[in-house]
Design a protein around this motif. Structure first.
Motif, PDB file in Angstrom:
ATOM      1  N   VAL A  45      17.482  38.939 -31.749  1.00 46.96           N
ATOM      2  CA  VAL A  45      18.564  38.781 -30.787  1.00 46.96           C
ATOM      3  C   VAL A  45      19.321  37.499 -31.117  1.00 46.96           C
ATOM      4  N   VAL A  46      20.632  37.623 -31.224  1.00 49.27           N
ATOM      5  CA  VAL A  46      21.498  36.461 -31.388  1.00 49.27           C
ATOM      6  C   VAL A  46      22.461  36.482 -30.208  1.00 49.27           C
ATOM      7  N   ILE A  56      24.703  40.211 -26.277  1.00 48.07           N
ATOM      8  CA  ILE A  56      23.545  40.245 -27.163  1.00 48.07           C
ATOM      9  C   ILE A  56      23.920  40.965 -28.453  1.00 48.07           C
ATOM     10  N   ALA A  57      23.742  40.276 -29.576  1.00 46.58           N
ATOM     11  CA  ALA A  57      23.884  40.909 -30.881  1.00 46.58           C
ATOM     12  C   ALA A  57      22.473  41.130 -31.424  1.00 46.58           C
ATOM     13  N   ALA A  98      12.987  34.427 -27.652  1.00 46.53           N
ATOM     14  CA  ALA A  98      12.136  35.626 -27.728  1.00 46.53           C
ATOM     15  C   ALA A  98      12.615  36.695 -26.758  1.00 46.53           C
ATOM     16  N   MET A  99      13.891  36.684 -26.465  1.00 48.35           N
ATOM     17  CA  MET A  99      14.442  37.630 -25.500  1.00 48.35           C
ATOM     18  C   MET A  99      14.468  39.042 -26.084  1.00 48.35           C
ATOM     19  N   PRO A 100      14.097  40.030 -25.291  1.00 50.70           N
ATOM     20  CA  PRO A 100      14.174  41.413 -25.760  1.00 50.70           C
ATOM     21  C   PRO A 100      15.631  41.894 -25.716  1.00 50.70           C
ATOM     22  N   PRO A 101      15.980  42.852 -26.580  1.00 46.33           N
ATOM     23  CA  PRO A 101      17.387  43.257 -26.719  1.00 46.33           C
ATOM     24  C   PRO A 101      17.839  44.348 -25.748  1.00 46.33           C
ATOM     25  N   PHE A 124      10.868  44.254 -32.102  1.00 44.91           N
ATOM     26  CA  PHE A 124      11.597  43.106 -31.568  1.00 44.91           C
ATOM     27  C   PHE A 124      10.706  42.341 -30.611  1.00 44.91           C
ATOM     28  N   ASN A 125      11.124  41.124 -30.296  1.00 43.23           N
ATOM     29  CA  ASN A 125      10.350  40.275 -29.386  1.00 43.23           C
ATOM     30  C   ASN A 125      10.239  40.909 -28.012  1.00 43.23           C
TER      31      ASN A 125
END
Length: 152
Positions: A45-46, A56-57, A98-101, A124-125
Motif C-alpha cells: 500500500v502506498v 490507496i495505491a 502495514a495497512m491492508p488495501p 498483503f499486510n
C-alpha cells in the motif's frame, strides 16, 4: 493477529483467505523475503493524495507509483505522496506501514496495479508487521472494487 474490523469485513465478504505469520519486517520487499513470497505476488500500500484527498495505491513490492498515470486515471489536478502524519489516524488498529488495501473500510478510493490483477493470488499486510493475508486476485477485485492502473 488480524484486527477485528478487518476480520469481520473479510468474513462478511465470504471470500477465501489465509493468514501467513512471518518475522517482523517493515518494507514490502523485506516482508516478501522473510515470508518467502515472490515479489510479484506481494502487494504494498502506498498512500497518495489526489487533489488533497487520501487514496490507496496498491502495487507489487518492487514497483513505484507512476504519478503521471495515476493522476490522469483519477482525473486529479494534483497528486502527491501522503506523509505518515496525514494518514496514521485514518487506519485505526493498524500499524503505520502495514495497512491492508481495502478502501471500503477506511472511506478511500483504491487504485490497483494491473500486474497484480493478472496474478492467481496476492499477499498483503493484515494491519501489522508480522501477519499477511493471502487471497485470489479475483476475490480481492470483487471485494475491494479498485480502479485498475494500466501498464503498472
Amino acid at each position: 493477529m488480524l484486527n477485528e474490523s478487518l476480520r469481520k469485513y473479510l468474513d462478511k465478504s465470504e471470500v477465501n483467505y489465509s493468514t501467513i505469520s512471518h518475522p517482523t519486517a517493515y518494507t514490502a520487499s523485506q516482508t516478501a523475503q522473510v515470508a518467502h513470497i515472490p515479489g510479484k505476488h506481494m502487494a504494498k500500500v502506498v498512500m497518495v493524495k489526489l487533489d488533497g484527498k487520501l487514496a490507496i495505491a496498491v502495487l507489487p513490492a518492487h514497483s513505484h507509483v507512476n504519478f503521471m498515470a495515476l493522476q490522469q486515471l483519477a482525473h486529479a489536478k494534483k497528486i502527491e505522496l501522503a506523509r505518515e502524519y496525514e494518514f496514521t489516524t485514518e487506519f485505526p488498529h493498524c500499524d503505520v506501514g502495514a495497512m491492508p488495501p481495502f478502501g471500503d473500510l477506511y472511506g478511500m478510493s483504491v487504485y490497483l496495479a494491473d500486474s497484480l490483477r493478472k496474478q492467481d493470488w496476492i499477499v498483503f499486510n493484515g494491519g501489522n508487521h508480522s501477519d499477511l493475508l493471502r487471497m485470489s486476485a479475483e476475490d480481492y477485485l470483487t471485494i475491494a472494487h479498485p480502479t485498475l492502473i494500466p501498464n503498472c
